[in-house]
Design a protein around this motif. Structure first.
Motif, mmCIF file in Angstrom:
data_model
loop_
_atom_site.group_PDB
_atom_site.id
_atom_site.type_symbol
_atom_site.label_atom_id
_atom_site.label_comp_id
_atom_site.label_asym_id
_atom_site.label_seq_id
_atom_site.Cartn_x
_atom_site.Cartn_y
_atom_site.Cartn_z
ATOM 1 N N ARG A 1 6.959 -6.870 -12.552
ATOM 2 C CA ARG A 1 7.780 -8.089 -12.679
ATOM 3 C C ARG A 1 9.244 -7.789 -12.375
ATOM 4 O O ARG A 1 9.929 -8.588 -11.730
ATOM 5 N N ASN A 2 9.731 -6.647 -12.826
ATOM 6 C CA ASN A 2 11.113 -6.265 -12.528
ATOM 7 C C ASN A 2 11.304 -6.022 -11.038
ATOM 8 O O ASN A 2 12.351 -6.362 -10.467
ATOM 9 N N PHE A 3 10.290 -5.414 -10.404
ATOM 10 C CA PHE A 3 10.353 -5.199 -8.955
ATOM 11 C C PHE A 3 10.470 -6.537 -8.232
ATOM 12 O O PHE A 3 11.303 -6.716 -7.340
ATOM 13 N N ALA A 4 9.615 -7.495 -8.609
ATOM 14 C CA ALA A 4 9.667 -8.810 -7.980
ATOM 15 C C ALA A 4 11.007 -9.483 -8.227
ATOM 16 O O ALA A 4 11.553 -10.164 -7.347
ATOM 17 N N PHE B 1 17.735 1.828 0.843
ATOM 18 C CA PHE B 1 17.349 0.634 0.090
ATOM 19 C C PHE B 1 15.941 0.797 -0.466
ATOM 20 O O PHE B 1 15.675 0.503 -1.635
ATOM 21 N N GLY B 2 15.018 1.288 0.377
ATOM 22 C CA GLY B 2 13.649 1.497 -0.067
ATOM 23 C C GLY B 2 13.547 2.510 -1.187
ATOM 24 O O GLY B 2 12.778 2.338 -2.138
ATOM 25 N N LYS B 3 14.342 3.568 -1.104
ATOM 26 C CA LYS B 3 14.317 4.594 -2.147
ATOM 27 C C LYS B 3 14.807 4.050 -3.476
ATOM 28 O O LYS B 3 14.284 4.412 -4.544
ATOM 29 N N ARG B 4 15.805 3.171 -3.437
ATOM 30 C CA ARG B 4 16.294 2.570 -4.693
ATOM 31 C C ARG B 4 15.206 1.728 -5.349
ATOM 32 O O ARG B 4 15.029 1.771 -6.577
ATOM 33 N N LEU B 5 14.479 0.954 -4.535
ATOM 34 C CA LEU B 5 13.388 0.166 -5.092
ATOM 35 C C LEU B 5 12.268 1.053 -5.614
ATOM 36 O O LEU B 5 11.669 0.777 -6.656
ATOM 37 N N HIS C 1 5.306 2.508 -7.607
ATOM 38 C CA HIS C 1 4.054 2.141 -6.948
ATOM 39 C C HIS C 1 4.275 1.426 -5.613
ATOM 40 O O HIS C 1 3.301 1.098 -4.930
ATOM 41 N N VAL C 2 5.528 1.188 -5.240
ATOM 42 C CA VAL C 2 5.771 0.344 -4.067
ATOM 43 C C VAL C 2 5.244 0.980 -2.782
ATOM 44 O O VAL C 2 4.630 0.307 -1.944
ATOM 45 N N LYS C 3 5.455 2.281 -2.598
ATOM 46 C CA LYS C 3 5.030 2.901 -1.340
ATOM 47 C C LYS C 3 3.504 3.023 -1.258
ATOM 48 O O LYS C 3 2.908 2.599 -0.257
ATOM 49 N N PRO C 4 2.814 3.562 -2.276
ATOM 50 C CA PRO C 4 1.345 3.571 -2.179
ATOM 51 C C PRO C 4 0.753 2.173 -2.132
ATOM 52 O O PRO C 4 -0.261 1.946 -1.466
ATOM 53 N N GLY C 5 1.404 1.207 -2.799
ATOM 54 C CA GLY C 5 0.918 -0.171 -2.740
ATOM 55 C C GLY C 5 0.996 -0.738 -1.339
ATOM 56 O O GLY C 5 0.082 -1.425 -0.866
#
Length: 285
Positions: free
Chosen positions: A219-222, A42-46, A52-56
């Motif tokens: 915005r798409n991530f959110a 799931f995390g990899k798909r996001l 930027h999700v993991k470094p964020g």
């Protein structure tokens, strides 16, 4: 911190490891080990949708670590961590152990983790028991939108004296509180409960002044979360500054996560994630 790839930790009793958990996905972002293949997928798909999700996430955890150390240096010994998730991969009680030690003569501090997910509670209970930390760290399964229940929970009452300074941690959690839940009023309720000298350390996801593809990406991530049990609400700097309201803003003020008292240089990839959250630490007069 190291990435977990094929590790399969022992599952706490009653925990479903066939469905992804937001707490365990966040643990994977941080390089923790309390996650399963379903969480990693799931995390990899996001991550594919927004790189930027993991470094964020790591920016956020490192900011929290620096804020906890600063609070300890200032003499604060009580920590209330709202929306804590799974307490692993450099969480509050680990930072305290590193700073204060864990022997019989070690200076004591207390921690209360709060998260509404049963998954987070189960993992937290197992981890704190195995690390021998239950005498000074505990977990409350409750929604941060119910502060009265948190204040009066037996674990909170055992570990937190609200007549003494507390470091309240609201790390990447208020973006799960929508406008219908009155985030301003909620923050005020917590602030009002704290004694003078207390700290509020807070971070919040944001577009961060970016435009074009970068702004559209976050915005798409959110938006991916809007149809889940944890919808995400982005906020700009001006909205976040309202939560300081009369408290003393500590240096260096309202900043992006890696810019709050940094202790290392960022890689080029990490630097690209800088704009997408704001943070501050403030003290109650």
């Amino acid at each position: 911190m190291t990435d977990s790839t094929d590790s399969a930790p022992e599952a706490p009793a009653g925990v479903d490891t066939e469905k992804p958990s937001s707490a365990r996905v966040y643990d994977w972002y941080l390089g923790g080990t309390q996650n399963w293949a379903v969480d990693r997928e799931f995390g990899k798909r996001l991550e594919e949708q927004w790189p930027h999700v993991k470094p964020g996430a790591r920016h956020n955890r490192e900011f929290m670590n620096r804020a906890v150390r600063a609070a300890l240096d200032a003499g604060i010994r009580q920590f209330l961590d709202l929306g804590s998730g799974v307490p692993t991969a450099g969480n509050v009680h680990e930072v305290i152990r590193e700073e204060l030690g864990d022997g019989p003569d070690a200076e004591r501090a207390t921690v209360v983790y709060v998260d509404y997910e049963a998954v987070a509670t189960a993992h937290a209970t197992l981890i704190l028991e195995r690390q021998g930390a239950t005498g000074w760290a505990g977990h409350v399964q409750e929604d941060l939108r119910n502060p009265k229940a948190i204040f009066h929970h037996p674990t909170t009452r055992r570990l937190i004296d609200f007549d003494q300074p507390v470091c309240l941690l609201m790390m990447a959690v208020l973006h799960f509180v929508g406008p219908d839940d009155d985030p301003d009023g909620l923050v005020k309720t917590y602030r009002d409960r704290l004694a003078p000298g207390s700290w509020l350390a807070l971070s919040q996801m944001s577009v961060g002044g970016t435009t074009g593809e970068e702004a559209e990406g976050v915005r798409n991530f959110a938006a991916q979360y809007r149809n889940t049990q944890n919808p995400v609400w982005l906020r700009d700097r001006e909205e976040i500054e309202r939560w300081i309201d009369g408290w003393t803003l500590l240096e260096p003020g309202v900043t992006h996560l890696p810019d709050w008292r940094p202790d290392r240089e960022l890689t080029a990839r990490e630097a690209k994630a800088r704009p997408f959250a704001w943070c501050f630490v403030a003290q109650k007069p």
